[in-house]
Design a protein around this motif. Sequence first.
Motif, PDB file in Angstrom:
ATOM      1  N   ASN A   3       0.832  -1.203   0.000  1.00 41.03           N
ATOM      2  CA  ASN A   3       0.000   0.000   0.000  1.00 41.03           C
ATOM      3  C   ASN A   3       0.866   1.252   0.000  1.00 41.03           C
ATOM      4  O   ASN A   3       2.011   1.236   0.429  1.00 41.03           O
ATOM      5  N   SER A   4       0.273   2.371  -0.461  1.00 46.11           N
ATOM      6  CA  SER A   4       0.985   3.640  -0.464  1.00 46.11           C
ATOM      7  C   SER A   4       0.009   4.789  -0.309  1.00 46.11           C
ATOM      8  O   SER A   4      -1.195   4.641  -0.537  1.00 46.11           O
ATOM      9  N   TRP A  12      -1.337   7.237   7.313  1.00 39.14           N
ATOM     10  CA  TRP A  12      -2.040   6.258   8.165  1.00 39.14           C
ATOM     11  C   TRP A  12      -2.435   7.016   9.414  1.00 39.14           C
ATOM     12  O   TRP A  12      -1.591   7.541  10.113  1.00 39.14           O
ATOM     13  N   PHE A  29       4.661  -0.570   3.221  1.00 36.00           N
ATOM     14  CA  PHE A  29       3.831   0.633   3.155  1.00 36.00           C
ATOM     15  C   PHE A  29       4.724   1.829   2.871  1.00 36.00           C
ATOM     16  O   PHE A  29       5.742   2.020   3.534  1.00 36.00           O
TER      17      PHE A  29
END
Length: 125
Positions: A3-4, A12, A29
Amino acid sequence: SGNSAHACGFGWHLFPPHAPPKQLTFTDFTVFRSGTGMFYYSTARIEHVDHRFVEVGTAHTSQHFSGAITDPPFYRDLMVVGSIQENPTKSRTRMGVFGPRDSDTWFLSGVKFINLLNTTSLIGG
Protein backbone atom coordinates in the motif's frame (compact mmCIF):
# COMPACT_ATOMS: atom_id res chain seq x y z
CA SER A 1 0.97 -5.30 1.76
CA GLY A 2 2.10 -3.01 -1.05
CA ASN A 3 0.00 0.00 0.00
CA SER A 4 0.98 3.64 -0.46
CA ALA A 5 -0.23 7.16 0.22
CA HIS A 6 0.77 10.40 -1.52
CA ALA A 7 0.04 14.09 -0.96
CA CYS A 8 -2.42 13.62 1.89
CA GLY A 9 -2.67 14.84 5.48
CA PHE A 10 -1.94 11.42 7.00
CA GLY A 11 -0.63 8.32 5.27
CA TRP A 12 -2.04 6.26 8.17
CA HIS A 13 -4.22 7.82 10.86
CA LEU A 14 -5.59 5.53 13.55
CA PHE A 15 -7.93 7.07 16.11
CA PRO A 16 -9.58 6.07 18.46
CA PRO A 17 -7.29 3.68 20.40
CA HIS A 18 -6.79 0.32 18.72
CA ALA A 19 -5.30 -2.78 20.33
CA PRO A 20 -6.25 -5.96 18.47
CA PRO A 21 -6.71 -9.12 20.57
CA LYS A 22 -3.76 -10.82 18.84
CA GLN A 23 -0.51 -9.62 17.27
CA LEU A 24 -0.95 -8.11 13.78
CA THR A 25 1.77 -7.39 11.22
CA PHE A 26 1.45 -4.81 8.45
CA THR A 27 4.05 -4.95 5.66
CA ASP A 28 5.32 -2.86 2.75
CA PHE A 29 3.83 0.63 3.16
CA THR A 30 5.14 3.82 1.50
CA VAL A 31 4.07 7.39 2.25
CA PHE A 32 5.37 10.14 -0.04
CA ARG A 33 5.10 13.92 0.47
CA SER A 34 2.30 13.86 3.01
CA GLY A 35 1.81 15.71 6.29
CA THR A 36 2.37 12.75 8.63
CA GLY A 37 3.51 9.28 7.63
CA MET A 38 1.79 7.46 10.48
CA PHE A 39 -0.23 8.57 13.51
CA TYR A 40 -1.56 6.46 16.35
CA TYR A 41 -3.50 7.82 19.30
CA SER A 42 -3.02 4.62 21.30
CA THR A 43 -2.16 1.10 20.24
CA ALA A 44 -0.59 -2.22 21.10
CA ARG A 45 0.11 -5.58 19.45
CA ILE A 46 0.81 -4.17 15.99
CA GLU A 47 4.11 -4.56 14.15
CA HIS A 48 5.03 -2.58 11.03
CA VAL A 49 7.57 -4.17 8.69
CA ASP A 50 9.29 -2.59 5.66
CA HIS A 51 7.78 0.91 5.69
CA ARG A 52 9.11 4.01 3.95
CA PHE A 53 8.24 7.61 4.83
CA VAL A 54 9.62 9.86 2.09
CA GLU A 55 9.60 13.67 2.34
CA VAL A 56 6.79 13.72 4.91
CA GLY A 57 6.33 16.54 7.45
CA THR A 58 6.50 14.10 10.40
CA ALA A 59 7.48 10.46 9.96
CA HIS A 60 5.58 9.02 12.95
CA THR A 61 3.80 10.37 15.98
CA SER A 62 1.84 8.62 18.71
CA GLN A 63 0.24 9.58 21.98
CA HIS A 64 0.26 6.33 23.97
CA PHE A 65 1.53 2.80 23.56
CA SER A 66 0.13 0.09 25.78
CA GLY A 67 2.29 -2.79 24.67
CA ALA A 68 4.42 -5.12 26.76
CA ILE A 69 8.18 -5.40 27.07
CA THR A 70 7.89 -8.77 25.30
CA ASP A 71 6.18 -7.32 22.20
CA PRO A 72 8.12 -7.39 18.91
CA PRO A 73 9.47 -4.08 17.56
CA PHE A 74 6.78 -1.61 16.53
CA TYR A 75 8.81 -0.82 13.42
CA ARG A 76 11.13 -3.28 11.76
CA ASP A 77 13.04 -2.08 8.71
CA LEU A 78 11.72 1.49 8.57
CA MET A 79 13.28 4.05 6.24
CA VAL A 80 12.73 7.79 6.72
CA VAL A 81 13.95 9.99 3.84
CA GLY A 82 14.05 13.74 4.39
CA SER A 83 14.92 14.68 0.81
CA ILE A 84 15.23 12.80 -2.47
CA GLN A 85 17.45 15.52 -3.98
CA GLU A 86 20.95 14.47 -4.98
CA ASN A 87 22.64 17.23 -2.94
CA PRO A 88 19.92 18.49 -0.61
CA THR A 89 20.30 21.73 1.34
CA LYS A 90 17.20 21.15 3.46
CA SER A 91 14.99 18.30 4.56
CA ARG A 92 11.28 18.25 3.74
CA THR A 93 10.84 16.15 6.88
CA ARG A 94 10.56 18.43 9.92
CA MET A 95 10.29 15.71 12.58
CA GLY A 96 11.46 12.11 12.51
CA VAL A 97 9.94 9.42 14.73
CA PHE A 98 8.14 10.90 17.74
CA GLY A 99 7.72 8.17 20.36
CA PRO A 100 4.85 7.59 22.76
CA ARG A 101 4.25 9.99 25.62
CA ASP A 102 4.08 9.32 29.34
CA SER A 103 6.32 6.48 30.51
CA ASP A 104 5.36 4.18 27.63
CA THR A 105 8.11 2.19 25.93
CA TRP A 106 8.40 0.59 22.53
CA PHE A 107 11.06 -0.97 20.34
CA LEU A 108 12.39 -0.14 16.87
CA SER A 109 14.67 -2.37 14.81
CA GLY A 110 16.55 -1.64 11.58
CA VAL A 111 15.53 2.03 11.29
CA LYS A 112 17.39 4.12 8.67
CA PHE A 113 17.33 7.91 8.40
CA ILE A 114 18.51 9.39 5.09
CA ASN A 115 19.07 13.09 4.24
CA LEU A 116 17.33 14.42 7.35
CA LEU A 117 20.14 16.98 7.62
CA ASN A 118 19.37 19.14 10.71
CA THR A 119 16.08 17.40 11.52
CA THR A 120 15.86 15.41 14.77
CA SER A 121 15.58 11.69 13.97
CA LEU A 122 14.19 10.21 17.21
CA ILE A 123 12.16 12.16 19.74
CA GLY A 124 10.91 10.84 23.08
CA GLY A 125 7.41 11.75 24.20
